[in-house]
Scaffold this active site. Structure first.
Site, short mmCIF file in Angstrom:
data_model
loop_
_atom_site.label_atom_id
_atom_site.label_comp_id
_atom_site.label_asym_id
_atom_site.label_seq_id
_atom_site.Cartn_x
_atom_site.Cartn_y
_atom_site.Cartn_z
N ARG A 80 0.86 -1.18 0.00
CA ARG A 80 0.00 0.00 0.00
C ARG A 80 0.90 1.23 0.00
O ARG A 80 1.78 1.35 0.85
CB ARG A 80 -0.87 -0.04 1.26
CG ARG A 80 -1.74 1.19 1.43
CD ARG A 80 -2.48 1.18 2.76
NE ARG A 80 -1.96 2.21 3.63
CZ ARG A 80 -2.60 2.73 4.67
NH1 ARG A 80 -3.80 2.27 5.00
NH2 ARG A 80 -2.07 3.67 5.40
N TYR A 98 -2.60 11.94 7.04
CA TYR A 98 -2.88 10.70 7.75
C TYR A 98 -2.38 9.52 6.93
O TYR A 98 -2.53 9.49 5.72
CB TYR A 98 -4.39 10.56 8.02
CG TYR A 98 -4.70 9.33 8.82
CD1 TYR A 98 -4.33 9.25 10.15
CD2 TYR A 98 -5.33 8.24 8.23
CE1 TYR A 98 -4.58 8.13 10.89
CE2 TYR A 98 -5.58 7.09 8.97
CZ TYR A 98 -5.21 7.04 10.30
OH TYR A 98 -5.45 5.91 11.03
N ASP A 145 -5.10 3.82 0.05
CA ASP A 145 -6.20 4.09 0.98
C ASP A 145 -6.58 5.57 0.90
O ASP A 145 -5.74 6.44 1.13
CB ASP A 145 -5.74 3.74 2.40
CG ASP A 145 -6.88 3.64 3.38
OD1 ASP A 145 -7.98 4.12 3.07
OD2 ASP A 145 -6.67 3.06 4.47
N HIS A 178 -9.01 6.81 2.80
CA HIS A 178 -9.50 7.17 4.14
C HIS A 178 -10.82 7.95 4.13
O HIS A 178 -10.98 8.91 4.87
CB HIS A 178 -8.43 7.96 4.92
CG HIS A 178 -7.21 7.16 5.22
ND1 HIS A 178 -7.23 6.03 5.99
CD2 HIS A 178 -5.92 7.32 4.84
CE1 HIS A 178 -6.02 5.53 6.08
NE2 HIS A 178 -5.21 6.28 5.38
N GLU A 180 -8.96 1.93 -1.63
CA GLU A 180 -9.68 1.64 -0.38
C GLU A 180 -10.44 2.86 0.14
O GLU A 180 -9.94 3.99 0.07
CB GLU A 180 -8.64 1.20 0.65
CG GLU A 180 -9.20 0.95 2.04
CD GLU A 180 -8.10 0.61 3.03
OE1 GLU A 180 -7.02 0.17 2.61
OE2 GLU A 180 -8.34 0.79 4.23
N GLU A 201 -13.55 -1.33 6.77
CA GLU A 201 -12.80 -1.54 8.02
C GLU A 201 -13.55 -0.99 9.22
O GLU A 201 -13.32 -1.43 10.34
CB GLU A 201 -11.38 -0.95 7.92
CG GLU A 201 -11.33 0.56 7.83
CD GLU A 201 -9.91 1.09 7.67
OE1 GLU A 201 -9.14 0.53 6.87
OE2 GLU A 201 -9.56 2.06 8.35
N ARG A 260 -13.60 -5.22 3.80
CA ARG A 260 -12.49 -5.06 4.76
C ARG A 260 -12.88 -5.30 6.21
O ARG A 260 -12.09 -5.04 7.12
CB ARG A 260 -11.86 -3.67 4.59
CG ARG A 260 -11.06 -3.68 3.31
CD ARG A 260 -10.11 -2.57 3.11
NE ARG A 260 -9.44 -2.01 4.25
CZ ARG A 260 -8.35 -2.55 4.83
NH1 ARG A 260 -7.85 -3.68 4.39
NH2 ARG A 260 -7.79 -1.94 5.85
N GLU A 317 -4.27 -7.26 5.34
CA GLU A 317 -3.38 -6.15 5.68
C GLU A 317 -2.40 -6.59 6.77
O GLU A 317 -2.77 -7.30 7.70
CB GLU A 317 -4.21 -4.95 6.17
CG GLU A 317 -3.38 -3.72 6.50
CD GLU A 317 -4.26 -2.52 6.90
OE1 GLU A 317 -5.45 -2.72 7.18
OE2 GLU A 317 -3.73 -1.40 6.93
N TRP A 356 -11.74 11.67 8.71
CA TRP A 356 -10.32 11.44 8.99
C TRP A 356 -9.66 10.72 7.85
O TRP A 356 -8.48 10.64 7.75
CB TRP A 356 -10.10 10.68 10.31
CG TRP A 356 -10.80 9.39 10.38
CD1 TRP A 356 -12.01 9.13 10.97
CD2 TRP A 356 -10.38 8.12 9.85
NE1 TRP A 356 -12.36 7.83 10.82
CE2 TRP A 356 -11.37 7.18 10.14
CE3 TRP A 356 -9.26 7.72 9.16
CZ2 TRP A 356 -11.29 5.84 9.75
CZ3 TRP A 356 -9.17 6.38 8.78
CH2 TRP A 356 -10.18 5.47 9.08
O1 EZ4 Z 1 -7.18 4.16 10.04
O2 EZ4 Z 1 -6.36 1.29 11.99
O3 EZ4 Z 1 -6.22 0.61 6.36
N1 EZ4 Z 1 -5.89 0.97 7.41
C1 EZ4 Z 1 -6.30 2.06 8.03
C2 EZ4 Z 1 -5.86 2.26 9.45
C3 EZ4 Z 1 -7.00 2.79 10.29
C4 EZ4 Z 1 -6.76 2.60 11.76
C5 EZ4 Z 1 -8.02 2.94 12.55
O4 EZ4 Z 1 -7.90 2.60 13.88
O5 EZ4 Z 1 -7.02 2.85 7.46
O6 EZ4 Z 1 -4.75 3.09 9.51
CO CO Z 2 -7.92 1.93 5.77
#
Ligand code: EZ4
Ligand code: CO
Length: 402
Positions: free
Chosen positions: A147, A159, A210, A212, A236, A262, A283, A339, A402
């Protein structure tokens, strides 16, 4: 066999973990993970105050009935706290069942469907050059899937990208930090990153990314389309998934495969996404998805719609969850990828385990049960410390995903 006692351990060997231990009258015990990043103590109370008293004297082999008892019997269904607590119980019961029958848990879930569980590594850097170096390091370690996340020009921190020289860790101790976000800058940057990474490493390595949950459906559609030449394994969490229909828009416009879930805790969070074939990978993971009992049903449902598994496996899932995910990934037919963010040394010492990594794959090991222990004396040296995921705002201060 009867459950005689259960207790919750909270420790913080670098980050917080919540571990449930269920003991029986035959001396066999089981471990389950109930860690919910940034809301750990809510699960501790849910277990200690409301669940453990109901477990005493039950038959630990009744994984299905106990799951239904905790899910239906509470009246208040679903939600991450409830489902993480149920998952902790469920994992511990499967661990007990495996130990009592002297067989690894994967044999109770259908047996081996493959030789090993393909895992993907995290690579991140402040800019494209650093990210390329990081991807190269993971490929050298043997990973077949990586990733890639990169800092974005014009934004101070992103992030998923490590700060300073410390490895990236999803939670930070103390009160939540805040960072600033610009979708415009991100959308301009991400395709450049993958153009360079693909050019540098060639076609064989599986590349993942990702988002997010930070895009709207039409923005995600644009990104998916622009990433198509680089053949991602998946994109993702392109959008927040409360609105499942949002994925229909993405799907209309791009062939980049989509992974999400997730933060899901129930099959009902994913029902439309799966049956409408709007996603390619689900996920949901053992701890936040109600345990092995529930996740197996999710996987079997997903299999009908060409959706494969891609369980969350960041460091906020304890080694107990990691082991459960590996038994699950070895056994389910429609496994996709798992993962893998390696835990720090302190965590590995607190949770001695039999799982291992070799040449891109992980193996749960052949110990009976899940194959993970908890060193309670060592755990006691790392007391709980409040920690949170960061908060994200747009450049004008608007609170963002986030
Ligand atoms: O934001 O595990 O794909 N992985 C992620 C992680 C999540 C954290 C949340 O607790 O997006 O970094
Ligand atoms: Co993620």
């Amino acid at each position: 066999m009867k459950i005689t006692r259960a207790s919750v351990n909270v420790c913080s060997p670098g980050r917080n973990f919540v571990t449930l231990k269920i003991e029986t009258d035959q001396g066999v015990y089981g471990l389950g993970d109930g860690t919910l990043n940034g809301r750990e103590l809510a699960v501790v109370s849910y277990l200690a105050d409301h669940v453990i008293p109901c477990l005493i004297a039950r038959d630990p082999f009744q994984t299905e009935d106990i799951w239904q008892y905790l899910y239906r019997g509470a009246y208040w269904r679903r939600g991450p706290v409830t489902m993480s607590a149920i998952a902790a119980v469920d994992m511990a019961l499967w661990d007990i069942k495996g130990k009592a029958l002297n067989t690894p848990v994967y044999n109770l879930l259908g047996g081996k469907s493959r030789n090993g569980v393909m895992v993907y590594a995290h690579a991140n850097g402040k800019d494209i050059e650093q990210t390329i170096d990081a991807v190269g390091r993971e490929i050298e370690r043997g990973y077949l899937a990586v990733r890639a996340q990169s800092g974005i020009p014009g934004l101070d921190s992103t992030y998923g990208v490590a700060k300073g020289n410390k490895p990236y860790e999803p939670a930070e101790r103390g009160l939540p930090s805040e960072s600033l976000w610009s979708t415009e800058k991100y959308l301009r940057h991400a395709p450049k990153l993958f153009e360079r990474v693909r050019q540098h490493f060639g076609d064989d390595v599986h590349l993942l990314h990702d988002c997010h949950h930070r895009l709207t459906p039409i923005e995600a559609a644009r990104l998916g389309r622009e990433l198509e030449p680089y053949h991602l394994f998946w994109m993702e969490d392109p959008v927040p998934a409360e609105l499942q229909e949002g994925f229909a828009v993405i799907r209309q416009h791009t062939t980049t495969p989509i992974a999400t879930g997730e933060v899901f805790n129930s099959i009902w969070d994913a029902k439309m996404l799966i049956e409408k074939q709007w996603i390619d990978y689900i996920r949901m993971t053992v701890v936040h998805g109600g345990g092995l009992t529930h996740l197996k049903k999710v996987a079997d449902f997903a299999a009908l719609f060409h959706v494969r598994t891609g369980c969350h496996g960041a460091t906020d899932l304890s080694p107990v969850s990691m082991a459960a995910a590996l038994h699950f990934g070895l056994a389910v037919h429609n496994f996709g990828v798992q993962e893998h963010m390696p835990h720090n040394e302190e965590t590995d010492a607190v949770f001695p385990h039999g799982y291992s990594f070799d040449s891109g794959y992980m193996y749960p090991g052949d110990a009976p049960g899940l194959g993970v222990e908890l060193d309670e004396a060592l755990a006691a040296k790392y007391p709980y410390q409040r920690a949170y995921l960061p908060i994200n705002r747009k450049l004008d201060g608007t609170l963002f995903d986030w």
